[in-house]
Each structure stands twice: as structure tokens, then as C-alpha cells.
Write a protein that holds these residues in place. Structure first.
Motif, PDB file in Angstrom:
ATOM      1  N   UNK A 263       0.818  -1.247  -0.013  1.00  0.00           N
ATOM      2  CA  UNK A 263      -0.012  -0.028   0.038  1.00  0.00           C
ATOM      3  C   UNK A 263       0.978   1.309   0.061  1.00  0.00           C
ATOM      4  N   UNK A 264       2.093   1.235   0.816  1.00  0.00           N
ATOM      5  CA  UNK A 264       2.722   2.320   0.771  1.00  0.00           C
ATOM      6  C   UNK A 264       3.089   2.919  -0.633  1.00  0.00           C
ATOM      7  N   UNK A 265       3.349   2.002  -1.640  1.00  0.00           N
ATOM      8  CA  UNK A 265       3.772   2.452  -2.929  1.00  0.00           C
ATOM      9  C   UNK A 265       2.621   3.469  -3.506  1.00  0.00           C
ATOM     10  N   UNK A 266       1.248   3.399  -3.012  1.00  0.00           N
ATOM     11  CA  UNK A 266       0.433   4.516  -3.583  1.00  0.00           C
ATOM     12  C   UNK A 266       0.753   5.862  -3.112  1.00  0.00           C
ATOM     13  N   UNK A 267       1.524   6.076  -2.037  1.00  0.00           N
ATOM     14  CA  UNK A 267       2.120   7.376  -1.785  1.00  0.00           C
ATOM     15  C   UNK A 267       2.743   8.106  -2.986  1.00  0.00           C
ATOM     16  N   UNK A 268       3.546   7.276  -3.504  1.00  0.00           N
ATOM     17  CA  UNK A 268       4.232   7.776  -4.652  1.00  0.00           C
ATOM     18  C   UNK A 268       3.211   7.981  -6.017  1.00  0.00           C
ATOM     19  N   UNK A 269       2.491   7.116  -6.044  1.00  0.00           N
ATOM     20  CA  UNK A 269       1.315   7.174  -7.158  1.00  0.00           C
ATOM     21  C   UNK A 269       0.520   8.121  -6.986  1.00  0.00           C
ATOM     22  N   UNK A 270      -0.056   8.571  -6.086  1.00  0.00           N
ATOM     23  CA  UNK A 270      -0.903   9.742  -6.113  1.00  0.00           C
ATOM     24  C   UNK A 270      -0.114  10.980  -5.805  1.00  0.00           C
ATOM     25  N   UNK A 271       1.391  10.861  -5.302  1.00  0.00           N
ATOM     26  CA  UNK A 271       2.170  12.046  -5.225  1.00  0.00           C
ATOM     27  C   UNK A 271       2.476  12.515  -6.577  1.00  0.00           C
ATOM     28  N   UNK A 272       2.498  11.558  -7.702  1.00  0.00           N
ATOM     29  CA  UNK A 272       3.193  11.804  -8.935  1.00  0.00           C
ATOM     30  C   UNK A 272       2.027  12.563  -9.696  1.00  0.00           C
ATOM     31  N   UNK A 273       0.593  12.121  -9.274  1.00  0.00           N
ATOM     32  CA  UNK A 273      -0.634  12.574  -9.740  1.00  0.00           C
ATOM     33  C   UNK A 273      -1.140  14.175  -9.240  1.00  0.00           C
ATOM     34  N   UNK A 274      -0.078  14.643  -8.097  1.00  0.00           N
ATOM     35  CA  UNK A 274      -0.296  15.795  -7.428  1.00  0.00           C
ATOM     36  C   UNK A 274      -1.609  15.851  -6.549  1.00  0.00           C
ATOM     37  N   UNK A 275      -2.163  14.801  -6.223  1.00  0.00           N
ATOM     38  CA  UNK A 275      -3.226  14.671  -5.416  1.00  0.00           C
ATOM     39  C   UNK A 275      -2.944  14.363  -3.888  1.00  0.00           C
ATOM     40  N   UNK A 276      -1.824  14.293  -3.569  1.00  0.00           N
ATOM     41  CA  UNK A 276      -1.277  13.641  -2.161  1.00  0.00           C
ATOM     42  C   UNK A 276      -1.041  15.020  -1.301  1.00  0.00           C
ATOM     43  N   UNK A 277      -1.579  14.709  -0.074  1.00  0.00           N
ATOM     44  CA  UNK A 277      -0.959  15.528   1.274  1.00  0.00           C
ATOM     45  C   UNK A 277      -0.794  14.492   2.282  1.00  0.00           C
ATOM     46  N   UNK A 278       0.441  14.501   2.894  1.00  0.00           N
ATOM     47  CA  UNK A 278       0.593  14.003   4.039  1.00  0.00           C
ATOM     48  C   UNK A 278       0.518  14.487   5.311  1.00  0.00           C
ATOM     49  N   UNK A 279      -0.324  13.908   6.126  1.00  0.00           N
ATOM     50  CA  UNK A 279      -0.479  14.589   7.600  1.00  0.00           C
ATOM     51  C   UNK A 279      -0.027  13.866   8.657  1.00  0.00           C
ATOM     52  N   UNK A 280       0.286  14.278   9.849  1.00  0.00           N
ATOM     53  CA  UNK A 280       0.603  13.528  10.987  1.00  0.00           C
ATOM     54  C   UNK A 280      -0.596  13.118  11.687  1.00  0.00           C
ATOM     55  N   UNK A 281      -0.600  11.829  12.021  1.00  0.00           N
ATOM     56  CA  UNK A 281      -1.640  11.312  12.561  1.00  0.00           C
ATOM     57  C   UNK A 281      -1.608  11.116  14.149  1.00  0.00           C
ATOM     58  N   UNK A 282      -0.728  11.717  14.800  1.00  0.00           N
ATOM     59  CA  UNK A 282      -0.526  11.576  16.247  1.00  0.00           C
ATOM     60  C   UNK A 282      -0.945  12.861  16.665  1.00  0.00           C
ATOM     61  N   UNK A 283      -1.804  12.797  17.862  1.00  0.00           N
ATOM     62  CA  UNK A 283      -2.651  13.893  18.556  1.00  0.00           C
ATOM     63  C   UNK A 283      -3.818  13.543  18.743  1.00  0.00           C
TER      64      UNK A 283
END
Ligand code: AP5
Length: 215
Positions: free
Chosen positions: A176-196
């Protein structure tokens, strides 16, 4: 779309956003658990993968998602939670959306370290009736074992044993992690911190989708 490792809080956040925006949460895990509860041959097949922390075969998942997205309540939009899980599913989603002239607005990856995930998942309790989620320490129900929302019984998922969680983390890293690159390349991805706190994480997601989300 909410992406992220098991236990990152995708389900918790997808539910809150679904209420806020008035559109459904579409969770492949919830759809699969419904099939498993029906105790059919298909359900037993799905359970044999889920109980080991492996991904269920794509054809079954894609069929469930396709049926779910055709329902009327999904026509004005939806939040994908836990789907897609690999590049094959992402490509199938893209062609399905194309067919209906729909587009993916945003992909938010919720990032949480592995050790925090193991803590979260081992304390998780889920409502057997409405799928609401609790945590024995971080978000306890008012009465232990009973859902605040519908009075249903809370249970611990079969795949939440520590060893299975570690296997699910490996599957996430490999498939599943490879999807970060996949959607990153499409310009659709934001990564956020899920701690808190959950409301803090929700604010981070809202700020990531700001400008594309339904108001
Ligand atoms: P699925 O049901 O999708 O599980 P998952 O991705 O492993 O994610 P989880 O539901 O475990 O966690 P979550 O990120 O939703 O976190 P939650 O909000 O619950 O999949 C299960 C299985 O089904 C897979 O292993 C696979 O076999 C199969 N499957 C599903 N989709 C598939 C697909 N597309 N293809 C193939 N197979 C598929 O939170 C976790 C806990 O933490 C809760 O107790 C919650 O109260 C607590 N919590 C949440 N947020 C916070 C916070 N900010 N601080 C502290 N605690 C928090």
C-alpha cells in the motif's frame, strides 16, 4: 481518499468527515466484514485472508466497491477509507471514476509510527451493530462493552492480535505504501501527522482538503 497504515485513524476520521460533509464513508474493510458476518462461502474465503493480515484478492474487493459506489447515497460524493490498497486497485478505481465522469479530489495520507499503531489497535473496540469505534484508554465508551451511539455490543476484531497487526504493517509497507508515490505523482497527495487528539488530526485533514472539499 484516506490512506495510511492500519490503526492510523482512517476509520475514525472518515466517519467524522462523513457526518460533517453529509456524504458516505466507503470502507472496504467494513464491506468485507459485512460479507464475513453473512457466513457464506465468499465470507469464509475473505476471512481466511483477513485473519492472517493479508489483502483479500482484488476481484472480490473491486466487486464490493463497485456495488457500493452505485448506491444512490454515493452519487453526490464519498470518502474512501482503506481502498485502494495496491496499484492494481488504484488503477481500477481510476478507470471506474472515468467511466462515470467523476474525479478524485484529494488523497490524504495519515501517518502514524508503528509502535503507536500497535498500542491503538490493541485497545480498539468496534460496535457489532453500527461499526462505531472506541479505544479502551483514548476514547472509552460511557459503559464498558456497550456502544454509546446505538447500544450495540462492542467486540475486539479477530485481526487485532499483536502478531497479526505486525503482519498487516508489513503488508502495508510492501503493497500500500507505494500508493503514496502513485498519488504524489498525480499531484493529489497530502501527508499529515496522525498523532494527537482526534479533533487535532481532523483539523489537519480539513486544512489539507481546504479548497476542494464540499462546504
Ligand atoms: P481495514 O478494516 O481497512 O483495516 P486497516 O486499514 O488495517 O485499518 P484499521 O481499521 O485497523 O484502522 P484505521 O486506520 O481505520 O484506524 P481506526 O480509526 O480504527 O482492513 C482490515 C482487513 O480487511 C485488511 O487487513 C485486509 O485483509 C482486508 N481489506 C480491507 N480493505 C482491503 C482492500 N482494499 N483490499 C484487500 N483487502 C482489504 O483507529 C484505530 C484505533 O485507534 C481505534 O481504537 C481508535 O479509537 C483509536 N484512535 C483513532 N484516532 C486516534 C488518535 N488520534 N489518538 C489515539 N487513538 C486514536
Amino acid at each position: 481518499m484516506l490512506l495510511g497504515p492500519p490503526g492510523a485513524g482512517k476509520g475514525t476520521q472518515a466517519r467524522a468527515l462523513a457526518t460533517l460533509w453529509g456524504i458516505p464513508q466507503v470502507s472496504s474493510g467494513d464491506l468485507l466484514r459485512t460479507v464475513v458476518r453473512e457466513d457464506s462461502e465468499l465470507g469464509r474465503e475473505a476471512a481466511s485472508y483477513m485473519d492472517r493480515g493479508q489483502l483479500v484478492p482484488d476481484d472480490l474487493v473491486l466487486k464490493l466497491i463497485d456495488e457500493r459506489l452505485r448506491k444512490k447515497d454515493a452519487h453526490k460524493g464519498f470518502i474512501l477509507d482503506g481502498f485502494p490498497r495496491n496499484v492494481t486497485q488504484a488503477e481500477a478505481l481510476a478507470s471506474g471514476l472515468d467511466r462515470y465522469n467523476l474525479k478524485l479530489d484529494k488523497v490524504v495520507a495519515v501517518i502514524v509510527p508503528d509502535e503507536e499503531i500497535v498500542k491503538r489497535i490493541s485497545g480498539r473496540r468496534t460496535c457489532a451493530k453500527c461499526n462505531a469505534m472506541y479505544h479502551v484508554a483514548f476514547e472509552p465508551p460511557k459503559t464498558p462493552g456497550v456502544c454509546d451511539k446505538c447500544g450495540g455490543e462492542l467486540y475486539q476484531r479477530e485481526d487485532d492480535a499483536e502478531e497479526t497487526v505486525r503482519e498487516r504493517l508489513k503488508v502495508y509497507a510492501g503493497e500500500t505504501r507505494p500508493l503514496l508515490d502513485y498519488y504524489g505523482q498525480l499531484g493529489l497527495l497530502d501527508q499529515i501527522d496522525g498523532v494527537g487528539r482526534t479533533d487535532e488530526v481532523e483539523k489537519r485533514i480539513l486544512s489539507a482538503v481546504n479548497g476542494v472539499a464540499k462546504q
